[in-house]
Each structure stands twice: as structure tokens, then as C-alpha cells.
Design an enzyme around this catalytic site. Structure first.
Site, short mmCIF file in Angstrom:
data_model
loop_
_atom_site.label_atom_id
_atom_site.label_comp_id
_atom_site.label_asym_id
_atom_site.label_seq_id
_atom_site.Cartn_x
_atom_site.Cartn_y
_atom_site.Cartn_z
CG ASP A 1 -1.86 -1.20 1.45
OD1 ASP A 1 -2.42 -0.62 0.18
OD2 ASP A 1 -3.07 -1.50 2.18
CG ASP B 1 -4.86 -0.09 5.29
OD1 ASP B 1 -5.55 -0.44 4.58
OD2 ASP B 1 -3.52 1.01 5.36
CG ASP C 1 -6.56 -4.28 1.83
OD1 ASP C 1 -6.95 -3.37 0.71
OD2 ASP C 1 -6.04 -2.99 2.56
#
Length: 1020
Positions: free
Chosen positions: A456, A758, A762
Site C-alpha cells: 500500500d 489495512d 484487503d
């Protein structure tokens, strides 16, 4: 061997192995000396089955409860109900009006009838002496009373086993039991023949060796179990937002009590059983409790929230009613705590290696016993005493049997799979200090093979400390990176625009501005929400006043699929207004009007839209995250059941949020590149923002590709296969895009993929990846539960540290395997060849037990706990297809084994003349020299095994206190054994010259090892 292991023991994967594969490999472990110890840390499949049965029962129970509740409600609609519930005296005395069992039956049974008889949620709150608005009182005496009546929010866990349990388990080794029997017989016969104490020496020697092995083994295992217990506690630490005494605060779920008011958002785990007070669009996933994947809508009509379930969408405020073991989740957790972790692929393979070598050892042990016994019988036959057996003959036969059993002890390398556990436990403990919490053992091992990291951007590569630094309101672009600039912007804007902007920010948010106990403002919420709320406060806004002006009718929280958040407000003067904020391109595309510099609402023509898109692009090129805010006037009759409109909005403005790159990220990315690990950025942000940050981090190179999620989705399979190897940045991606990318990298390109995540969405990508890495600060509980490792500081550099530790574990175990197989081969060959050609074994049972301890427990402790060095990140990753026992290892094993065997054989045949030995003790002295030389060969081979390819094996040795401690204790105990414990260990004190010779023969093994390392080996 590698192909045999892959075929028979390769079915167990690092993640999501089938139960059949988990059961199968254990059956293949043919020679297991101590199953209880060998399989201690493996998954308890029966307990898992029990947990599944509980889930199924919960599902059925809830289904029946809902049906019964609905039927009951049909009868009681409109009736005036009176509660017949009688409050127990002890509950009354404590100041409450409802007991724990009654609360449990309401929520767990979804009993709407009982809930109504108690006055609904507010009635329950009153009976629990709490307030839905302010929460419960934090007075110490009040908390104590509440704990006494309702219990704590803690689950029954398996007790910490005492040290003596591990001693008992170590004693259950089959070979040690056989040796103990041999020792007992030896004691009885020896004392009968030679009296006390002389006749007891051999037997007591074996007993002392067994006890030493048992205590060292038990100590090592006990320390490991304590480490795993500590790590297990860390995994279960969850913090939640709670209102107590009217103030919002973060609290551990273990401190929650009935009467607490808890705030939940997307991805949170429901921390205890309770009731819905208020909230928006709440969807609960109950699959962890019931196995049912379909989410459940929770609202005023169905207010029941069950512990352990997850918030899939929406947000809410809940009242805790039942905690700890009174909840179904508590009972399920108590069962699962005994379920254990799956054995890692490396452990399974090493069980296979242990089995193969164990069978070979068993064969040689039987042959050795037959040869030695045949020698004795042949001697008796030639002397004509075949039918006349003395106690000495019986003792000699017993010694032969003990030697054969001890060959099995040495030959079965049970230390191999246990060394993996030791190394992983050590690494996991150290990684905790480096801000990484390993949830699954296999992840630590797999991370060493990682070839790709899909990371990310927000919070991982950047700091996640966000501030609004630029804004374009009414076409007016202004820097707002300090309060004065924000104040200037406010004075330049029409009052109606400021009012609408503040209304949008303060109402369309998942955050909150509260006043803490010191009377200061505190902003709660995600970093993005916090940045916007800080900006609104700097414009002179008052959060509470703005919220009180309007009433929220419906809210759709932000998620990474929609990339926007919407709210519908009921206005004080009548009518409704919808506010929308989110990804700039998406929200701007939903606008057909905008507010000009006078505050007037005018149509959004193509020229203005292009200009605004240009502003978005210019903000993004400065590495700013951009958000667009819009509103839409609506009719008064808007219903909660209706969808919030997706089009027809008026653009209020665009804000640019600065999220600086974390210090050290560029260096960490460079480290990954030199380690052969490709770093890819996968983000939901604008492509220009993503590219700017990726260049700053060193992720996006000249020949790399940056692509947007929508474009990626439209590609055909053939196009994807060409594109994926070049993709370094994926912007505006959805969770599904991330999942697709990971799946292709793993299956089509055979990469070992680590993925960070997070958010709740996901979870599929984290589950699909070889290693799922969840963020400890920004990560939701759903993401953490799907992950294998939790990055506690959300820092990309920590991910690189995890990779380094993973490689360290892998290499350390390879070193230990190389060391142990060398000892196995030499010990086997020396005793077997000597038995065959000379009729006796130079290494006795006691001596072999000591060698086994050097090799198994102490060797594992020394080599498997070697800390990582920077050189580990300068070599290519092992990848998915790499062999574990490499050609380099076989070269080292065979070379060192050959040297040691030649030395032992030379001593066996030429030792007496070499040292000038004669007289009655010559045989014992020679055997002592052979034993001493053999042990020192292992001591110096242990040092040589610190590096498998490098010549310099002494680098960093003085910093490794465990290694030095093991070596020192081995040498000291060897000296004591030879010089002072001769009666027990079948040794005799050696002269200074003999000691020097023994040490030198071991020491020569080091330059021999260095020469062997210079020999080239092929890859196949």
C-alpha cells in the site's frame, strides 16, 4: 532426496493446507522416537473439528432463535407487556436490575420479546446503571461491583504447562526408555557381579546421561512454550473506542464490562455480546461464529450484536450486555486455543528427512547389534563356552544392545523439525522488538523466499500524518498549510460557501471532534478524516454546533470499492441535503454544477470541468492526495430505504492533503532491489499522486509501468501476462484488482508474494498472498485476522526487516541441517565400520548420548539462533522452486564427513602406535582419544557451519553470546567428562599431548572445510 520429499511431504502448504494433507504427512513419519515432543506444536485437528461443530450449532441456534423471535413478535405487537422477571438479591444489592444470565438469554437467543419487556435498549441501559450517551461511571468501586456481578471479558485459555510436564514428555522418548531399561539391567547384573559401587558405574553412567538429555531438552522446550504463550497474548490485544464518563477513549477489549458504550466502524470486531444503540448502514459478518457468509443487517428492529463477529459495512454505537465465557465466542475461543498452528512446510520436509535417515539408522543399528553379538558368540564358541554364560557376558551383550539403541538415538535426527520451531520462536521474539508480530509460524519461514512485495502507499510508504496544505474553493486556489492562511481563505470566501463547506466536512465524516478531560480538542478518526476536520476547525468551524443544526437521515461510509462517502441531512428549515466526498475524479464526475467565486451555483461546463481536472492533476503531481466535496439539494420526503443519489451534485471544492514519505523508505526499497525482491505499489489514490510518491520512494523506474485499476480490469488475459512483470505502480485500484494481481503473480509467474493491507476489503488479497502483512495502527481487525504478520508500526522498513529475519531463519536451519547430517553420517559409519571390522564399538552408549545432545539441542540452540546480517539481503531469494538441501550443503556434508571418518578410522587402526599405547588400559585410552577427537571435530564443524559458502566463519562470532555459551559449555563439560567422570562415561584421563592431538584433529577440520568450500558445485 528432494524429489522424494516433494512428492511425499510437499502437500503441506504455508497457507490453507487441506486436512487430508495435514494428516497424511504424519502417517509417513515412520521412525519417531518421541511423537509427543515431535508433534507438540502441530495443529490439533480434532480440536479444530470441535470448533467447526460449535460454529454449525451456533448457526442452527441463531436460525431457530430468529424464527421463534419473529413468531413471538407477531403475537405481542400492540400489547402492553409487563415483565415477570425477578431480579436476584445479590444483583439488586450491587445496584443493578438485571442479571448476567437474563442478558445472555436476550442477546444470544435474539429474544425480541424479552427485550421489549425490559424496556428495549434504553430499559436495559437503565437496569445496567449506565447511560447510552455518556457510558458507565469509572469510579473504582462501581467498576469492581460490575466485575463481581457480570464477570470479565476474558476467555478460558489452556493453562501454562509446568516445567515438569516437559520433563515427563521428554522422558517418553522410546529410545531413552529402552536405554533406561538397559541401565536398570546393567545396574542389577553389575552390582551382583562386582558389588557396590564398582558394578554400578556403567548403569549409573547411562542414567546420568539420560537425565542430562531430558533436562536440557525440557528446558529448551519449556522456554519455547513460554515464548509462544507471550506471542499468543500479543496477537489477542485489541483496542476499541469506548465512551465512559461522557468521554471517548481507547480501551483494551479485556477491560470491557456490561454497560459500556462501544463505537464500531468498518473492519472492527464486535468485542462482546450487546445491543445496537444507533448507527448507519450496519452490516455484520457472522461467519467467524456461525460459518454463514451472508452478512446480517443490524438496526433498531434487529439490535443483537454477537461477540467475535465483524463489521462489514457501516458504523454504530453498541451497548455491551454479556462478556467473556458467557458468550458463544468465548466458548469457541476456548476450543480453538487448543487447536494449534499448522506445521510449516519446512518442518514437514525435515520430518521427512528425519524419517529417511531414521530408517537407515535403524537398519545399521540392527546390523551393528548382529555383528557385535556374533563376535561375542563366535568367541564363546571357539572357547567352547557357548552354553556357559557369565554376568560379564550378559553385561557385554547388554552393552552391544545399548550401542545399537544409541545408534538409533544419534541416527534419527528428530532435532531437525524441532530446530525449525526453535529458530522460528527465536525469530518471532526478536521480530516483536523490531515491531513485527508473527501470527502464523509458516509466514516467518515463507518471508525468506519472497520475490515480490505488493505494498500500500498510505501509511506504509508514507507517514500517515496528513494535513490539508492546498485548497481550491470556488475556483480560488490557496495554500492552507498554517492557521493564518486558512483564516485568510475564510475571509475571502462568501459566507454561504463557508457554511456549506463546514456543513459538509463536519457531517459527512466518520471522525469526531471531542473535548477530553483536560478541556482540549481531540480529533478521533482516520488520518484523512483528521486532516479534513483540522482544516474545518482552522476555518473557525464548531463541530458540535454544526452537528446540532441538522439531523443525519442516512450515511454510507467510505470504502475502497466505492471510493466515496455520502450522507443525507435533514435541514432545520425543512428539506434535505446530500453531501458527498471522495476520490476527486469520481466525485467531480458526479457534479453538474459548481459554486463560483460569488458563491452562486452555476452549471459545470466542459471548460470549467477541464480546469478543475487540471487543478486535481497539478495537486497530484505535487504528491498530494486530492478529495473533492459536493452537495445536492433534495426533497424532504427522503427515506432511509432509498439509495443516496450518485449524480446531480454541486462541486464545493477540492482539497490537497500532504502525506510525507517515511524516512528510510527509499533505502529499504533499494535493499529489496539488491535482494532480488521486486516492490510494487498498489494504491487507491490518483495515478499522478501515486507516480510522484513511487518515484520519491525509488519504486517507479524508467522501464517500469504505472497503470490504473479500471484499465487493468479491461485487459485480456494475454495482455495481462505481458503487462504484469512490468507493473510497478497500480493506482485507483479496487481490492479485487489487488487480488487479481496477486493471484497472477503467484500462479502464472510462480512468484512468492507478500502483500500489505489495512482495510476490510484487503482480506481476500491478504488471504491469497503467500504472506499477508496487515498494518497494526491503521489496519482493521478483519485485515489483521486475515494476515500472517502484523506490522506494528505500519512502516515499510519493518517489512524489509521481516524479509531479512525470514531469510535468516531459512539459512540458519540449513546450517543446522548441514551440521547435524554430518554428525549423523560420521557417528553411524564409525560405530558400524568398527563393529564390522574390529568387533567392538569405540563410542559407547553414554558417549553417543552426549554427542546426541551436542548435536540436537545445543547444536540447534547455537546455529538456529544466529541473528541476521546485511549480507542476507545481497543474495537472490530462494523463491518457490528452490531446493532446501542444496548442492552446496551436500558438498559440505560429504567433504566434512569424509575427513572426520578418515580421522576416526586412522585413530581406530593406527592410534595405539601413533600415541605409543600399550598395557591393560591401551584400549580404553584409545577409545577416549577417539571420543574426544570426535567431539572436537563437531565443535569446530559447528563453527565452520556458521557460513555455508564463505571462508570467514568467525565474523560476528563474539557478538553471538548464545553460540559462544554453547561452545564454552560443550568444551567445559567434555573436559569434565574425560578427566573426572571416567567411571561413568567409559573414559580415562588423557595426557596434555593427547588433549592437544584431539583438539588439533578437530581444528584441522576448519581449513579442510574452507578448502571444500572452494570446490565448485553445479545447480543440479
Amino acid at each position: 532426496m528432494e524429489s522424494y520429499l516433494e512428492e511425499n511431504f510437499g502437500g503441506v502448504k504455508a497457507k490453507n493446507s487441506s486436512e487430508e494433507a495435514l494428516r497424511r504427512w504424519r502417517k509417513l513419519c515412520g521412525v519417531v522416537k518421541n511423537p509427543k515432543r515431535r508433534f507438540r506444536f502441530t495443529a490439533n485437528l480434532d480440536k479444530r473439528g470441535e470448533a467447526q461443530a460449535i460454529k454449525h450449532a451456533n448457526h442452527e441456534k441463531l436460525r431457530v432463535a430468529v424464527l421463534v423471535s419473529k413468531a413471538a413478535l407477531q403475537f405481542i405487537q400492540g400489547l402492553s407487556l409487563r415483565s415477570e422477571y425477578v431480579v436476584p438479591e445479590e444483583v439488586k444489592a450491587a445496584g443493578f436490575q438485571i442479571c448476567a444470565d437474563e442478558l445472555g438469554s436476550i442477546v444470544e437467543g435474539h429474544d425480541s420479546k424479552k427485550l421489549i419487556t425490559h424496556g428495549g435498549v434504553t430499559g436495559i441501559a437503565d437496569k445496567l446503571a449506565t447511560s447510552p450517551a455518556d457510558g458507565l461511571s469509572t469510579a473504582e468501586e462501581s467498576i469492581k461491583r460490575r466485575q463481581d456481578v457480570y464477570g470479565l471479558n476474558k476467555f478460558t485459555e489452556s493453562e501454562v504447562r509446568s516445567f515438569w510436564v516437559f520433563v515427563w514428555e521428554a522422558l517418553q522418548d522410546t529410545t531413552l526408555i529402552i536405554l533406561a531399561v538397559c541401565a536398570f539391567v546393567s545396574l542389577v547384573v553389575g552390582i551382583a557381579m562386582e558389588g557396590w559401587p564398582k558394578g554400578a558405574h556403567d548403569g549409573l553412567g547411562i542414567v546420568a546421561s539420560i537425565l542430562l538429555v531430558v533436562f536440557v531438552t525440557a528446558t529448551s522446550d519449556y522456554r519455547q512454550s513460554l515464548q509462544f504463550k507471550d506471542l499468543d497474548k500479543e496477537k489477542k490485544k485489541i483496542q476499541v473506542q469506548v465512551t465512559r464518563n461522557g468521554f471517548r477513549q481507547r480501551l483494551s477489549i479485556y477491560d470491557l464490562l456490561p454497560g459500556d458504550v462501544v463505537h464500531l466502524a468498518i473492519g472492527d470486531q464486535v468485542p462482546a455480546d450487546g445491543l445496537f444503540i444507533s448507527g448507519f448502514s450496519l452490516l455484520i459478518n457472522e461467519s467467524s461464529l456461525t460459518g454463514e457468509s451472508e452478512p446480517v443487517v443490524v438496526n433498531e428492529d434487529n439490535p443483537f450484536l454477537l461477540s467475535g463477529t465483524k463489521v462489514q459495512d457501516g458504523s454504530c454505537k453498541m451497548l455491551i450486555t454479556t462478556v467473556g465465557m458467557r458468550t458463544q465466542w468465548g466458548k469457541l475461543m476456548a476450543t480453538l486455543s487448543e487447536g494449534g498452528d499448522d506445521e510449516t512446510p519446512l518442518q514437514v520436509k525435515l520430518n521427512g528427512v528425519a524419517t529417511i535417515i531414521g530408517k537407515i539408522g535403524l537398519f545399521f543399528a540392527v546390523i551393528t547389534f548382529i555383528v557385535l553379538s556374533q563376535g561375542l558368540i563366535s568367541k564363546k564358541y571357539h572357547e567352547g563356552l557357548l552354553l556357559s554364560w557369565s554376568g560379564d557376558d550378559a553385561l557385554e551383550m547388554l552393552e552391544h544392545f545399548a550401542i545399537a539403541v544409541t545408534i538409533v538415538v544419534v541416527a534419527v535426527p528428530e532435532g531437525l523439525p524441532l530446530a525449525v520451531t526453535l529458530s522460528l520462536a527465536f525469530a518471532m521474539k526478536k521480530m516483536m522488538n523490531d515491531k513485527a508480530l508473527v501470527r502464523h509460524l509458516a509466514a516467518c519461514e515463507t518471508m525468506g523466499s519472497a520475490t515480490t512485495i505488493c505494498s500500500d502507499k498510505t501509511g506504509t510508504l508514507t507517514t500517515n500524518h496528513m494535513t490539508v496544505v492546498k485548497a481550491c474553493i470556488c475556483g480560488n486556489i490557496k495554500e492552507v498549510n498554517n492557521p493564518k492562511n486558512a483564516s485568510d481563505l475564510c475571509s475571502e470566501l462568501p459566507e454561504t460557501v463557508v457554511k456549506t463547506l463546514l456543513e459538509s466536512i463536519f457531517n459527512n465524516t466518520g471522525g469526531e471532534v471531542v473535548i477530553d478531560q483536560d478541556g482540549k480538542y481531540q480529533i478521533l478518526g482516520t488520518p484523512t478524516e483528521t486532516a479534513l476536520l483540522e482544516f474545518a476547525l482552522s476555518l473557525g468551524g464548531n463541530f458540535k454546533a454544526k452537528r446540532d443544526e441538522t439531523k443525519i437521515v442516512k450515511m454510507e461510509p467510505f470504502n475502497s470499492t466505492k471510493k466515496r462517502m455520502c450522507v443525507v441531512l435533514k435541514l432545520p428549515g425543512g428539506g434535505c441535503r446530500a453531501h458527498c466526498k471522495g476520490a476527486s475524479e469520481i466525485v467531480l464526475a458526479a457534479c453538474d454544477k459548481f459554486m463560483d467565486e460569488t458563491g452562486a451555483v452555476v452549471p459545470l461546463d466542459k471548460t470549467t470541468a477541464d480546469k478543475l481536472n487540471g487543478i486535481i492533476e497539478s495537486f497530484a503531481n505535487e504528491a498530494l492526495r486530492t478529495l473533492c466535496l459536493g452537495y445536492r439539494e433534495m426533497e424532504e420526503g427522503f427515506s432511509v430505504e432509498e439509495q443516496i443519489p450518485l449524480q446531480g451534485y454541486t462541486c464545493i471544492g477540492i482539497v490537497g492533503i500532504k502525506d510525507p514519505v517515511r524516512p528510510g523508505v527509499r533505502e529499504s526499497v533499494a535493499t529489496c532491489r539488491s535482494a532480488g525482491i521486486m516492490v510494487r505499489m498498489v494504491t487507491g489514490d490518483n495515478i499522478n499522486t501515486a507516480k510522484a510518491i513511487a518515484r520519491e520512494c525509488g519504486i517507479l523506474t524508467e522501464d517500469g509501468l504505472a497503470i490504473e485499476g479500471p484499465e487493468f480490469r479491461e485487459k485480456s488475459l494475454d495482455e495481462l501476462l505481458k503487462l504484469i512483470p512490468k507493473i510497478q505502480v497500480m493506482a485507483r485500484s479496487s481490492p479485487l484488482d489487488k487480488h487479481t494481481l496477486v493471484k497472477h503473480l503467484r500462479t502464472t509467474f510462480n512468484e512468492v508474494v507478500a502483500v500489505t493491507g489495512d482495510g476490510t476489503n484487503d482480506a481476500p488479497a491478504l488471504h491469497e498472498a503467500d504472506i499477508g502483512l496487515a498494518m497494526g495502527i491503521a489496519g482493521t481487525e478483519v485485515a489483521k485476522e486475515s494476515a500472517d504478520v502484523i506490522i506494528l508500526d505500519d512502516n515499510f522498513s519493518t517489512i524489509v526487516t521481516v524479509a531479512k529475519w525470514g531469510r535468516s531463519v531459512y539459512v540458519n536451519i540449513q546450517k543446522f541441517v548441514q551440521f547435524q547430517l554430518t554428525v549423523n553420517v560420521v557417528a553411524l559409519l564409525v560405530n558400524f565400520s568398527s563393529a564390522c571390522f574390529t568387533g567392538n564399538a569405540p563410542l559407547t552408549a553414554v558417549q553417543l548420548l552426549w554427542v546426541n545432545m551436542i548435536m540436537d539441542t545445543l547444536g540447534a540452540l547455537a546455529l538456529a539462533t544466529e541473528p541476521p546480517n546485511d549480507d542476507l539481503m545481497k543474495r537472490e531469494p530462494v523463491g518457490r522452486t528452490g531446493k532446501f538441501i542444496t548442492n552446496v550443503m551436500w558438498r559440505n556434508i560429504l567433504g566434512q564427513s569424509f575427513y572426520q571418518f578418515i580421522v576416526m578410522w586412522y585413530l581406530q587402526t593406527q592410534g595405539k602406535s601413533m600415541f605409543g599405547l600399550d598395557g591393560p588400559d591401551a584400549e580404553v585410552v584409545l577409545n577416549t582419544i577417539i571420543f574426544n577427537s570426535f567431539v572436537f571435530c563437531q565443535v569446530f564443524n559447528e563453527i565452520s557451519s556458521r557460513e555455508m559458502e564463505k571462508i570467514n566463519v568467525l565474523r560476528g562470532i563474539l557478538k553471538n553470546y548464545v553460540f559462544l555459551g554453547v561452545l564454552t559449555s560443550t568444551v567445559v563439560f567434555q573436559f569434565i567428562m574425560v578427566q573426572f567422570l571416567g567411571e561413568f562415561a567409559n573414559t580415562i584421563p588423557l595426557t596434555r599431548l593427547q588433549w592437544i592431538a584431539s583438539v588439533l584433529l578437530g581444528l584441522i577440520g576448519m581449513p579442510i572445510s574452507a578448502i571444500i568450500k572452494l570446490l565448485p558445485v553445479g545447480s543440479s
